[in-house]
Design a protein around this motif. Structure first.
Motif, PDB file in Angstrom:
ATOM      1  N   HIS A 117       0.806  -1.232   0.000  1.00 51.07           N
ATOM      2  CA  HIS A 117       0.000   0.000   0.000  1.00 51.07           C
ATOM      3  C   HIS A 117       0.838   1.280   0.000  1.00 51.07           C
ATOM      4  CE1 HIS A 117       0.428   0.290   4.496  1.00 51.07           C
ATOM      5  NE2 HIS A 117       0.212   1.578   4.266  1.00 51.07           N
ATOM      6  N   THR A 118       2.100   1.203   0.391  1.00 51.28           N
ATOM      7  CA  THR A 118       2.940   2.400   0.434  1.00 51.28           C
ATOM      8  C   THR A 118       3.769   2.549  -0.837  1.00 51.28           C
ATOM      9  OG1 THR A 118       3.067   2.225   2.826  1.00 51.28           O
ATOM     10  CG2 THR A 118       4.707   3.609   1.772  1.00 51.28           C
ATOM     11  N   LEU A 119       4.479   1.482  -1.203  1.00 51.89           N
ATOM     12  CA  LEU A 119       5.373   1.533  -2.372  1.00 51.89           C
ATOM     13  C   LEU A 119       4.641   1.338  -3.684  1.00 51.89           C
ATOM     14  CD1 LEU A 119       8.589  -0.533  -1.526  1.00 51.89           C
ATOM     15  CD2 LEU A 119       8.407   1.889  -2.082  1.00 51.89           C
ATOM     16  N   GLY A 120       3.639   0.484  -3.675  1.00 51.98           N
ATOM     17  CA  GLY A 120       3.082   0.006  -4.935  1.00 51.98           C
ATOM     18  C   GLY A 120       4.082  -0.922  -5.604  1.00 51.98           C
ATOM     19  N   ARG A 121       3.652  -1.537  -6.686  1.00 49.16           N
ATOM     20  CA  ARG A 121       4.542  -2.402  -7.473  1.00 49.16           C
ATOM     21  C   ARG A 121       3.930  -2.561  -8.855  1.00 49.16           C
ATOM     22  NH1 ARG A 121       2.936  -8.144  -7.788  1.00 49.16           N
ATOM     23  NH2 ARG A 121       1.004  -8.413  -6.616  1.00 49.16           N
ATOM     24  N   PRO A 122       4.717  -2.978  -9.840  1.00 51.93           N
ATOM     25  CA  PRO A 122       4.110  -3.277 -11.138  1.00 51.93           C
ATOM     26  C   PRO A 122       3.101  -4.421 -10.988  1.00 51.93           C
ATOM     27  CG  PRO A 122       6.509  -3.158 -11.309  1.00 51.93           C
ATOM     28  CD  PRO A 122       6.183  -3.160  -9.849  1.00 51.93           C
ATOM     29  N   ALA A 123       2.046  -4.381 -11.761  1.00 49.79           N
ATOM     30  CA  ALA A 123       1.052  -5.470 -11.834  1.00 49.79           C
ATOM     31  C   ALA A 123       0.465  -5.819 -10.479  1.00 49.79           C
ATOM     32  CB  ALA A 123       1.664  -6.707 -12.495  1.00 49.79           C
ATOM     33  N   MET A 124       0.031  -4.797  -9.742  1.00 51.41           N
ATOM     34  CA  MET A 124      -0.669  -5.055  -8.477  1.00 51.41           C
ATOM     35  C   MET A 124      -1.976  -5.794  -8.751  1.00 51.41           C
ATOM     36  SD  MET A 124      -0.156  -1.605  -6.138  1.00 51.41           S
ATOM     37  CE  MET A 124      -0.495  -0.365  -7.401  1.00 51.41           C
ATOM     38  N   THR A 125      -2.402  -6.612  -7.787  1.00 47.47           N
ATOM     39  CA  THR A 125      -3.721  -7.226  -7.875  1.00 47.47           C
ATOM     40  C   THR A 125      -4.768  -6.116  -7.771  1.00 47.47           C
ATOM     41  OG1 THR A 125      -4.012  -7.506  -5.490  1.00 47.47           O
ATOM     42  CG2 THR A 125      -2.852  -9.294  -6.675  1.00 47.47           C
ATOM     43  N   LEU A 126      -6.004  -6.447  -8.083  1.00 50.42           N
ATOM     44  CA  LEU A 126      -7.075  -5.448  -7.992  1.00 50.42           C
ATOM     45  C   LEU A 126      -7.191  -4.944  -6.549  1.00 50.42           C
ATOM     46  CD1 LEU A 126      -9.373  -3.815  -9.158  1.00 50.42           C
ATOM     47  CD2 LEU A 126     -10.832  -5.864  -9.066  1.00 50.42           C
ATOM     48  N   LEU A 127      -7.160  -5.852  -5.585  1.00 59.23           N
ATOM     49  CA  LEU A 127      -7.282  -5.442  -4.182  1.00 59.23           C
ATOM     50  C   LEU A 127      -6.095  -4.566  -3.768  1.00 59.23           C
ATOM     51  CD1 LEU A 127      -8.914  -5.625  -1.563  1.00 59.23           C
ATOM     52  CD2 LEU A 127      -7.566  -7.663  -0.967  1.00 59.23           C
ATOM     53  N   GLU A 128      -4.892  -4.949  -4.138  1.00 59.84           N
ATOM     54  CA  GLU A 128      -3.712  -4.129  -3.831  1.00 59.84           C
ATOM     55  C   GLU A 128      -3.857  -2.726  -4.423  1.00 59.84           C
ATOM     56  OE1 GLU A 128      -0.708  -8.006  -3.843  1.00 59.84           O
ATOM     57  OE2 GLU A 128      -0.497  -6.493  -5.409  1.00 59.84           O
ATOM     58  N   SER A 129      -4.335  -2.664  -5.664  1.00 60.79           N
ATOM     59  CA  SER A 129      -4.527  -1.370  -6.336  1.00 60.79           C
ATOM     60  C   SER A 129      -5.527  -0.498  -5.584  1.00 60.79           C
ATOM     61  CB  SER A 129      -5.034  -1.584  -7.765  1.00 60.79           C
ATOM     62  OG  SER A 129      -4.127  -2.345  -8.513  1.00 60.79           O
ATOM     63  N   LEU A 130      -6.616  -1.110  -5.141  1.00 59.54           N
ATOM     64  CA  LEU A 130      -7.663  -0.353  -4.453  1.00 59.54           C
ATOM     65  C   LEU A 130      -7.158   0.232  -3.143  1.00 59.54           C
ATOM     66  CD1 LEU A 130     -10.726  -2.699  -5.049  1.00 59.54           C
ATOM     67  CD2 LEU A 130     -10.161  -0.592  -6.264  1.00 59.54           C
ATOM     68  N   ILE A 131      -6.379  -0.540  -2.383  1.00 68.18           N
ATOM     69  CA  ILE A 131      -5.868  -0.049  -1.098  1.00 68.18           C
ATOM     70  C   ILE A 131      -4.796   1.015  -1.332  1.00 68.18           C
ATOM     71  CG2 ILE A 131      -4.795  -0.692   1.103  1.00 68.18           C
ATOM     72  CD1 ILE A 131      -7.769  -1.715   0.539  1.00 68.18           C
ATOM     73  N   PHE A 132      -3.959   0.805  -2.329  1.00 65.47           N
ATOM     74  CA  PHE A 132      -2.932   1.801  -2.673  1.00 65.47           C
ATOM     75  C   PHE A 132      -3.590   3.152  -2.958  1.00 65.47           C
ATOM     76  CE2 PHE A 132      -0.366   4.031  -5.840  1.00 65.47           C
ATOM     77  CZ  PHE A 132       0.862   4.076  -5.212  1.00 65.47           C
ATOM     78  N   VAL A 133      -4.643   3.142  -3.756  1.00 68.60           N
ATOM     79  CA  VAL A 133      -5.338   4.377  -4.146  1.00 68.60           C
ATOM     80  C   VAL A 133      -6.147   4.943  -2.971  1.00 68.60           C
ATOM     81  CG1 VAL A 133      -7.191   5.255  -5.626  1.00 68.60           C
ATOM     82  CG2 VAL A 133      -5.389   3.822  -6.603  1.00 68.60           C
ATOM     83  N   ALA A 134      -6.891   4.074  -2.299  1.00 64.95           N
ATOM     84  CA  ALA A 134      -7.766   4.531  -1.205  1.00 64.95           C
ATOM     85  C   ALA A 134      -6.965   5.180  -0.080  1.00 64.95           C
ATOM     86  CB  ALA A 134      -8.584   3.357  -0.661  1.00 64.95           C
ATOM     87  N   ASP A 135      -5.754   4.687   0.170  1.00 70.15           N
ATOM     88  CA  ASP A 135      -4.911   5.255   1.218  1.00 70.15           C
ATOM     89  C   ASP A 135      -4.601   6.730   0.946  1.00 70.15           C
ATOM     90  OD1 ASP A 135      -3.227   5.289   3.513  1.00 70.15           O
ATOM     91  OD2 ASP A 135      -1.475   4.831   2.291  1.00 70.15           O
ATOM     92  N   ILE A 169       5.342  10.580  -5.925  1.00 64.52           N
ATOM     93  CA  ILE A 169       6.738  10.668  -6.381  1.00 64.52           C
ATOM     94  C   ILE A 169       7.125  12.136  -6.596  1.00 64.52           C
ATOM     95  CG2 ILE A 169       8.302  10.135  -8.305  1.00 64.52           C
ATOM     96  CD1 ILE A 169       6.849   7.370  -8.452  1.00 64.52           C
ATOM     97  N   GLY A 170       6.220  12.908  -7.201  1.00 62.89           N
ATOM     98  CA  GLY A 170       6.489  14.335  -7.407  1.00 62.89           C
ATOM     99  C   GLY A 170       6.718  15.056  -6.086  1.00 62.89           C
ATOM    100  N   PHE A 171       5.908  14.736  -5.080  1.00 59.69           N
ATOM    101  CA  PHE A 171       6.077  15.364  -3.765  1.00 59.69           C
ATOM    102  C   PHE A 171       7.414  14.972  -3.146  1.00 59.69           C
ATOM    103  CE2 PHE A 171       5.761  14.959   0.877  1.00 59.69           C
ATOM    104  CZ  PHE A 171       5.561  16.290   1.206  1.00 59.69           C
ATOM    105  N   LEU A 172       7.740  13.680  -3.181  1.00 55.62           N
ATOM    106  CA  LEU A 172       9.010  13.217  -2.589  1.00 55.62           C
ATOM    107  C   LEU A 172      10.207  13.861  -3.294  1.00 55.62           C
ATOM    108  CD1 LEU A 172       8.172   9.437  -2.047  1.00 55.62           C
ATOM    109  CD2 LEU A 172       8.475  11.164  -0.267  1.00 55.62           C
ATOM    110  N   GLU A 173      10.127  13.938  -4.620  1.00 59.83           N
ATOM    111  CA  GLU A 173      11.221  14.573  -5.375  1.00 59.83           C
ATOM    112  C   GLU A 173      11.352  16.049  -5.005  1.00 59.83           C
ATOM    113  OE1 GLU A 173      11.312  11.820  -9.422  1.00 59.83           O
ATOM    114  OE2 GLU A 173      10.167  13.683  -9.437  1.00 59.83           O
ATOM    115  N   SER A 174      10.222  16.736  -4.870  1.00 59.31           N
ATOM    116  CA  SER A 174      10.257  18.169  -4.538  1.00 59.31           C
ATOM    117  C   SER A 174      10.854  18.401  -3.151  1.00 59.31           C
ATOM    118  CB  SER A 174       8.861  18.787  -4.622  1.00 59.31           C
ATOM    119  OG  SER A 174       8.078  18.391  -3.511  1.00 59.31           O
ATOM    120  N   GLU A 175      10.682  17.414  -2.263  1.00 63.75           N
ATOM    121  CA  GLU A 175      11.248  17.501  -0.908  1.00 63.75           C
ATOM    122  C   GLU A 175      12.672  16.952  -0.862  1.00 63.75           C
ATOM    123  OE1 GLU A 175       9.240  18.260   2.312  1.00 63.75           O
ATOM    124  OE2 GLU A 175       8.418  19.440   0.665  1.00 63.75           O
ATOM    125  N   GLN A 176      13.152  16.495  -2.008  1.00 65.91           N
ATOM    126  CA  GLN A 176      14.455  15.829  -2.111  1.00 65.91           C
ATOM    127  C   GLN A 176      14.537  14.640  -1.154  1.00 65.91           C
ATOM    128  OE1 GLN A 176      17.165  19.209  -1.713  1.00 65.91           O
ATOM    129  NE2 GLN A 176      17.248  19.352  -3.941  1.00 65.91           N
TER     130      GLN A 176
END
Length: 195
Positions: A117-135, A169-176
């Motif tokens: 839910h924090t990192l994400g990964r390529p080809a997440m399952t549907l449930l993994e995708s939903l929690i990643f986004v919902a978070d 990713i944009g936020f993390l990059e902007s914060e270096q």
């Protein structure tokens, strides 16, 4: 549907491990995930449970998080080991696996949603995708790009994942700040999927 009633035991388990603010966040993720599950063809009840449990290890002492992390799929990952903010997701997945004999609904799918839910990964399952986004988009969140990200999630799930990854990713990059290589890999994968 009163999912808290259905998952009373799991709710009490999570409630016993989180402070009030983190519990409210977890309930927000659970409700958001269940609504997204209805929209995108997943099991709303399972999505609620995964959302409820996704931060179960977030408030454990660091040494306990690290001990759990070392047993996880990411236990040998130097980037994760060096960045404490990434520990709670793999630690939580292991904790859920350890609790599964007592709470059988905390199954491998729920554990996977917690793990990624924090990192994400390529080809997440549907449930993994939903929690990643919902978070990221649950009602308690508030940051400048959120309206566009929420709109993308409603458009389609791939667009939503892309918008979430771009925002984080944009936020993390902007914060270096550190961006894990897997996050870049996942973002590249979903950008390609969205073409």
């Amino acid at each position: 549907m009163d999912y808290i009633k259905i998952y009373q035991d799991e709710y009490e388990l999570v409630r016993s491990r989180l402070g009030e603010a983190r519990l409210q966040h977890s309930l927000g993720v659970a409700q958001t995930a269940s609504l997204l599950a209805e929209k995108y063809g997943a099991d709303p009840a399972e999505a609620f449970l995964a959302g409820l449990c996704h931060d179960i290890a977030k408030e454990l002492p660091r040494e306990q998080q690290l001990a759990l992390l070392k047993k996880s799929a990411l236990g040998g990952d130097a980037g994760v080991l060096q960045h404490k903010q990434l520990w709670h997701a793999p630690a939580g997945a292991v904790l859920l696996a350890e609790l599964e004999p007592q709470y059988p609904r905390l199954n491998g799918a729920v554990q996977g949603a917690c793990l990624w839910h924090t990192l994400g990964r390529p080809a997440m399952t549907l449930l993994e995708s939903l929690i990643f986004v919902a978070d990221l988009i649950e009602p308690g969140r508030d940051f400048p790009d959120l309206p566009q990200i929420r709109a993308a999630v409603q458009q389609n799930l791939t667009a939503g994942i892309n918008a979430c990854m771009q925002g984080v990713i944009g936020f993390l990059e902007s914060e270096q700040s550190f961006v894990h290589p897997l996050a870049y890999e996942a973002w590249a994968y979903y950008k390609k999927m969205g073409v």
